[in-house]
Design a protein around this motif. Sequence first.
Motif, mmCIF file in Angstrom:
data_model
loop_
_atom_site.group_PDB
_atom_site.id
_atom_site.type_symbol
_atom_site.label_atom_id
_atom_site.label_comp_id
_atom_site.label_asym_id
_atom_site.label_seq_id
_atom_site.Cartn_x
_atom_site.Cartn_y
_atom_site.Cartn_z
ATOM 1 N N LYS A 1 1.501 13.687 2.475
ATOM 2 C CA LYS A 1 0.573 13.454 3.582
ATOM 3 C C LYS A 1 -0.875 13.473 3.096
ATOM 4 N N SER A 2 -1.187 14.406 2.197
ATOM 5 C CA SER A 2 -2.565 14.475 1.695
ATOM 6 C C SER A 2 -2.933 13.195 0.954
ATOM 7 N N TYR A 3 -2.003 12.650 0.188
ATOM 8 C CA TYR A 3 -2.273 11.414 -0.539
ATOM 9 C C TYR A 3 -2.373 10.219 0.395
ATOM 10 N N PHE A 4 -1.490 10.129 1.372
ATOM 11 C CA PHE A 4 -1.527 8.993 2.290
ATOM 12 C C PHE A 4 -2.806 9.007 3.130
ATOM 13 N N HIS A 5 -3.249 10.212 3.549
ATOM 14 C CA HIS A 5 -4.481 10.309 4.325
ATOM 15 C C HIS A 5 -5.713 10.070 3.461
ATOM 16 N N ARG A 6 -5.709 10.632 2.246
ATOM 17 C CA ARG A 6 -6.910 10.611 1.411
ATOM 18 C C ARG A 6 -7.103 9.288 0.689
ATOM 19 N N TYR A 7 -6.024 8.714 0.186
ATOM 20 C CA TYR A 7 -6.143 7.541 -0.668
ATOM 21 C C TYR A 7 -5.654 6.247 -0.027
ATOM 22 N N GLY A 8 -4.972 6.347 1.109
ATOM 23 C CA GLY A 8 -4.467 5.141 1.758
ATOM 24 C C GLY A 8 -5.563 4.352 2.455
ATOM 25 N N LYS A 9 -5.394 3.043 2.488
ATOM 26 C CA LYS A 9 -6.356 2.148 3.149
ATOM 27 C C LYS A 9 -5.755 1.601 4.446
ATOM 28 N N PHE A 10 -5.147 2.492 5.206
ATOM 29 C CA PHE A 10 -4.369 2.048 6.360
ATOM 30 C C PHE A 10 -5.235 1.672 7.562
ATOM 31 N N ASP A 11 -6.398 2.294 7.712
ATOM 32 C CA ASP A 11 -7.288 1.887 8.803
ATOM 33 C C ASP A 11 -7.663 0.406 8.669
ATOM 34 N N GLN A 12 -7.923 -0.013 7.433
ATOM 35 C CA GLN A 12 -8.275 -1.412 7.205
ATOM 36 C C GLN A 12 -7.075 -2.322 7.428
ATOM 37 N N LEU A 13 -5.902 -1.886 7.001
ATOM 38 C CA LEU A 13 -4.706 -2.717 7.138
ATOM 39 C C LEU A 13 -4.302 -2.913 8.591
ATOM 40 N N PHE A 14 -4.445 -1.848 9.394
ATOM 41 C CA PHE A 14 -4.074 -1.944 10.805
ATOM 42 C C PHE A 14 -5.225 -2.440 11.685
ATOM 43 N N HIS A 15 -6.442 -2.471 11.114
ATOM 44 C CA HIS A 15 -7.644 -2.848 11.870
ATOM 45 C C HIS A 15 -7.893 -1.896 13.036
ATOM 46 N N GLU B 1 0.825 -1.198 0.000
ATOM 47 C CA GLU B 1 0.000 0.000 0.000
ATOM 48 C C GLU B 1 0.867 1.259 0.000
ATOM 49 N N VAL B 2 1.960 1.246 0.763
ATOM 50 C CA VAL B 2 2.887 2.382 0.748
ATOM 51 C C VAL B 2 3.499 2.540 -0.639
#
Length: 226
Positions: free
Chosen positions: A188-202, A130-131
């Motif tokens: 930062k704007s891209y990582f916050h807006r387009y990243g799916k990190f909440d799902q990855l970290f649960h 994802e990164v």
Amino acid sequence: MNLQEKLKYISSYTSKLLRNKFGRGPESCSAATADRFLVLHIRGFVSPMEEVLLEENQIIQVDHARDVVINSILDELKGVYQVTLETEVKGFFHDWNFPNNNGVIIAELVDSLLPMEKNKEVNFSLLETEVDRISLLVEKTPDHIFSFQISPKIFIVKREGILVPIEKALIEAGFENELHFTKDELEKSYFHRYGKFDQLFHRPVTDIFIDWNFKNDNSLICFVLK
């Protein structure tokens, strides 16, 4: 001192040094380590002068001034960390979230102080993928990506080989500060807006901190979970 006592001492020393330099210390400063990283998570830390500038929306000036002062104390922190932890510090990364009023100072160490324990619920391969995906949207696919869990709430991803030719040319032309600020806002704007990190970290991600070492062409991303 055992490791926890050393970390407590480092947190206290860092907090006092920030208070001496900025005229106001942080509300809290906690240290955590795993593998070859030491992370200082600093909360409630905006000086009176910075508050005035932020109210006037002078974010660039605040960001630049904060960088100048923090960089001026890194040599002192390096000496204290090395003596206390009995290992060399290879370098520092730091970043700040002014709206949330917190930030991180990260020391990359030569030796590991504590083995890394990976959360079995987090797929680190998917995290790195994802990164890689978000990095490509902004600039290029990194040559190498490595992920680390520092504590149950703090994760680090290191990217190596991230600069594109135009960025290298800007650095050589003396526009390093401008490039740093632009990349900081954009990534930062891209990582916050387009990243799916909440799902990855649960778990919800409360902060994403990013800093670069342009000389060594690498970057650290620090995820802080709720």
